[in-house]
Design a protein around this motif. Structure first.
Motif, PDB file in Angstrom:
ATOM      1  N   ARG A  39       2.537 -25.752  41.789  1.00 50.60           N
ATOM      2  CA  ARG A  39       3.247 -26.434  40.712  1.00 50.60           C
ATOM      3  C   ARG A  39       4.489 -27.069  41.317  1.00 50.60           C
ATOM      4  NH1 ARG A  39       2.045 -25.176  35.486  1.00 50.60           N
ATOM      5  NH2 ARG A  39       4.199 -25.261  34.749  1.00 50.60           N
ATOM      6  N   ALA A  47       7.292 -28.613  35.130  1.00 49.66           N
ATOM      7  CA  ALA A  47       6.480 -28.406  36.335  1.00 49.66           C
ATOM      8  C   ALA A  47       5.073 -28.935  36.105  1.00 49.66           C
ATOM      9  CB  ALA A  47       6.435 -26.929  36.692  1.00 49.66           C
ATOM     10  N   ARG A  48       4.530 -29.591  37.111  1.00 48.39           N
ATOM     11  CA  ARG A  48       3.170 -30.137  37.053  1.00 48.39           C
ATOM     12  C   ARG A  48       2.302 -29.456  38.089  1.00 48.39           C
ATOM     13  NH1 ARG A  48       4.405 -31.360  32.687  1.00 48.39           N
ATOM     14  NH2 ARG A  48       5.298 -33.346  32.087  1.00 48.39           N
ATOM     15  N   GLU A  49       1.111 -29.065  37.666  1.00 48.00           N
ATOM     16  CA  GLU A  49       0.180 -28.421  38.586  1.00 48.00           C
ATOM     17  C   GLU A  49      -0.533 -29.482  39.420  1.00 48.00           C
ATOM     18  OE1 GLU A  49      -3.682 -26.026  37.649  1.00 48.00           O
ATOM     19  OE2 GLU A  49      -1.943 -24.689  37.435  1.00 48.00           O
TER      20      GLU A  49
END
Length: 149
Positions: A39, A47-49
């Motif tokens: 992430r 947060a981006r996976e």
């Protein structure tokens, strides 16, 4: 995970000397064979996976949620690590208003095809592989790079 073994006094990657032409190879951790899920460093829904394969030493390919792929050359990581050695710097990943002096601004200024948002993936990989650490200050991310010996 890279860290201390309190029994043998060995050094982490953070303590080893890092310069632009001599980044340690974390081959003991076998980071290059299987894609790793990470992430970005933002809090909560910021947060981006993503998945990545490769390593800081060999270069990285990132795959985001919708299958979008991008590659980051090892040169980018080497220059970034050397430039910020011994410093605490803001992430500055905002696309339209990156924090002055942050990694996002640096990446956008030195690699015209990249934006501050791309730096959020670069930073997450650097932390995952032990080349820097991070902490939160307010809503922002701060990266701490070890000093070069």
């Amino acid at each position: 995970m890279i860290g201390y073994d309190l029994n043998d006094g060995s050094k982490t990657l953070l303590e080893q000397q890092i310069d632009e032409n001599d980044i340690p190879d974390p081959s003991d951790d076998d980071l290059t064979n299987e894609p790793r899920r990470l992430r970005t460093l933002g809090r909560g829904n910021q947060a981006r996976e993503f998945c990545y394969s490769g390593s800081v030493v060999e270069g990285v390919e990132v795959t985001m949620g919708h299958g979008t792929r991008m590659s980051f050359q090892s040169e980018l990581f080497k220059k970034l690590i050397a430039h910020f050695a011994g410093k605490e710097i803001p992430g500055g990943f905002n696309m339209t208003d990156p924090t002055s002096g942050g990694i996002g601004e640096w990446v956008a200024q030195h690699y015209r095809s990249l934006t501050p948002r791309h730096a959020s993936f670069v930073a997450a990989v650097l932390v995952a592989e032990g080349y820097c650490s991070h902490f939160y200050q307010g809503n922002g991310v701060v990266l701490k790079f070890p000093a070069v010996g």
